[in-house]
Design a protein around this motif. Structure first.
Motif, PDB file in Angstrom:
ATOM      1  N   ILE A   1      37.008  49.670  46.228  1.00 31.81           N
ATOM      2  CA  ILE A   1      36.639  48.249  46.295  1.00 31.81           C
ATOM      3  C   ILE A   1      36.149  47.773  44.928  1.00 31.81           C
ATOM      4  O   ILE A   1      36.500  46.672  44.479  1.00 31.81           O
ATOM      5  N   GLN A   2      35.361  48.591  44.250  1.00 33.31           N
ATOM      6  CA  GLN A   2      34.881  48.211  42.922  1.00 33.31           C
ATOM      7  C   GLN A   2      36.040  48.070  41.933  1.00 33.31           C
ATOM      8  O   GLN A   2      36.061  47.156  41.112  1.00 33.31           O
ATOM      9  N   GLN A   3      37.013  48.979  42.019  1.00 37.46           N
ATOM     10  CA  GLN A   3      38.182  48.896  41.137  1.00 37.46           C
ATOM     11  C   GLN A   3      38.996  47.633  41.421  1.00 37.46           C
ATOM     12  O   GLN A   3      39.410  46.930  40.502  1.00 37.46           O
ATOM     13  N   LEU A   4      39.235  47.358  42.699  1.00 37.69           N
ATOM     14  CA  LEU A   4      39.980  46.155  43.075  1.00 37.69           C
ATOM     15  C   LEU A   4      39.212  44.890  42.685  1.00 37.69           C
ATOM     16  O   LEU A   4      39.806  43.901  42.259  1.00 37.69           O
ATOM     17  N   SER A   5      37.910  44.943  42.809  1.00 37.97           N
ATOM     18  CA  SER A   5      37.073  43.810  42.423  1.00 37.97           C
ATOM     19  C   SER A   5      37.169  43.566  40.915  1.00 37.97           C
ATOM     20  O   SER A   5      37.294  42.422  40.472  1.00 37.97           O
ATOM     21  N   ALA A   6      37.134  44.642  40.136  1.00 36.71           N
ATOM     22  CA  ALA A   6      37.244  44.501  38.680  1.00 36.71           C
ATOM     23  C   ALA A   6      38.617  43.958  38.288  1.00 36.71           C
ATOM     24  O   ALA A   6      38.717  43.102  37.409  1.00 36.71           O
ATOM     25  N   LEU A   7      39.667  44.440  38.934  1.00 39.02           N
ATOM     26  CA  LEU A   7      41.018  43.968  38.625  1.00 39.02           C
ATOM     27  C   LEU A   7      41.206  42.496  38.989  1.00 39.02           C
ATOM     28  O   LEU A   7      41.770  41.714  38.225  1.00 39.02           O
ATOM     29  N   SER A   8      40.772  42.135  40.178  1.00 39.77           N
ATOM     30  CA  SER A   8      41.003  40.774  40.680  1.00 39.77           C
ATOM     31  C   SER A   8      39.957  39.777  40.199  1.00 39.77           C
ATOM     32  O   SER A   8      40.176  38.569  40.262  1.00 39.77           O
ATOM     33  N   ARG A   9      38.814  40.296  39.777  1.00 36.98           N
ATOM     34  CA  ARG A   9      37.651  39.483  39.413  1.00 36.98           C
ATOM     35  C   ARG A   9      37.140  38.675  40.601  1.00 36.98           C
ATOM     36  O   ARG A   9      36.648  37.546  40.445  1.00 36.98           O
ATOM     37  N   ILE A  10      37.294  39.282  41.775  1.00 38.74           N
ATOM     38  CA  ILE A  10      36.697  38.727  42.993  1.00 38.74           C
ATOM     39  C   ILE A  10      35.537  39.642  43.354  1.00 38.74           C
ATOM     40  O   ILE A  10      35.701  40.867  43.428  1.00 38.74           O
ATOM     41  N   HIS A  11      34.380  39.069  43.573  1.00 36.70           N
ATOM     42  CA  HIS A  11      33.187  39.849  43.912  1.00 36.70           C
ATOM     43  C   HIS A  11      33.478  40.732  45.131  1.00 36.70           C
ATOM     44  O   HIS A  11      34.110  40.280  46.093  1.00 36.70           O
ATOM     45  N   SER A  12      33.009  41.974  45.077  1.00 34.59           N
ATOM     46  CA  SER A  12      33.306  42.931  46.146  1.00 34.59           C
ATOM     47  C   SER A  12      32.847  42.433  47.521  1.00 34.59           C
ATOM     48  O   SER A  12      33.495  42.709  48.523  1.00 34.59           O
ATOM     49  N   GLY A  13      31.752  41.683  47.561  1.00 34.80           N
ATOM     50  CA  GLY A  13      31.275  41.132  48.835  1.00 34.80           C
ATOM     51  C   GLY A  13      32.224  40.108  49.430  1.00 34.80           C
ATOM     52  O   GLY A  13      32.248  39.905  50.642  1.00 34.80           O
ATOM     53  N   GLN A  14      33.023  39.463  48.590  1.00 37.28           N
ATOM     54  CA  GLN A  14      34.028  38.510  49.054  1.00 37.28           C
ATOM     55  C   GLN A  14      35.391  39.176  49.207  1.00 37.28           C
ATOM     56  O   GLN A  14      36.209  38.748  50.008  1.00 37.28           O
TER      57      GLN A  14
END
Length: 170
Positions: free
Chosen positions: A13-26
């Protein structure tokens, strides 16, 4: 199930959040929603008619369409034609649709193969007659209400930055 699995994969989730720049909570509710619509193509007449006796019993009708193309392709194109209007009726449909495509190719494909086969518009109408289309849209709306109470976790105002990020994330 997808949400539980994703919650146990905090590094992913952290990796996907960093790639997408969408906060992990969202991002977690967004991906959970996408997983819930993974098999939308199974609403299609062709897929449902794989069991003709059950189809007739439950729907009180028959269909002449076959199970071609695969439900992954049907689900992908159904979403391409309808999801942006459902998620955000006030947004620019073409821009939002472009931003959704990388997510949809990732979630509706099977075994690592995105559903990119071209499909004629008439085929969607044949596979999703009006009542089936309404049922499919109703399902999507229910999943939005259940899994995306704050709606999509991005705006189309930053389209030029979102699109390459989403493509890389997918």
């Amino acid at each position: 199930v997808g949400e539980v699995l994703l919650k146990s994969q905090s590094t992913l989730i952290q990796q996907l959040s960093a790639l997408s720049r969408i906060h992990s909570g969202q991002l977690l509710p967004w991906i959970t929603f996408l997983l819930s619509i993974h098999d939308l193509g199974k609403f299609s007449d062709g897929f449902q008619y794989k069991r003709p006796e059950l189809f007739r019993q439950l729907q009180g009708r028959v269909t002449r369409v076959g199970y071609s193309p695969h439900h992954t392709i049907l689900g992908y194109y159904f979403c391409r034609e309808n999801l942006s209007r459902i998620l955000s009726p006030e947004a620019d449909e073409a821009d939002l649709n472009d931003l959704l495509i990388p997510w949809l190719t990732a979630v509706t494909g099977h075994h690592g193969q995105p559903p990119i086969e071209p499909l004629e518009r008439i085929l969607i109408d044949t596979q999703f007659p009006q009542a089936v289309k309404q049922d499919t849209i109703h399902f999507i709306c229910e999943m939005i209400n259940l899994l995306l109470p704050e709606n999509i976790p991005f705006g189309i105002d930053d389209y030029d930055h979102h699109y390459p990020r989403f493509k890389n994330t997918s």
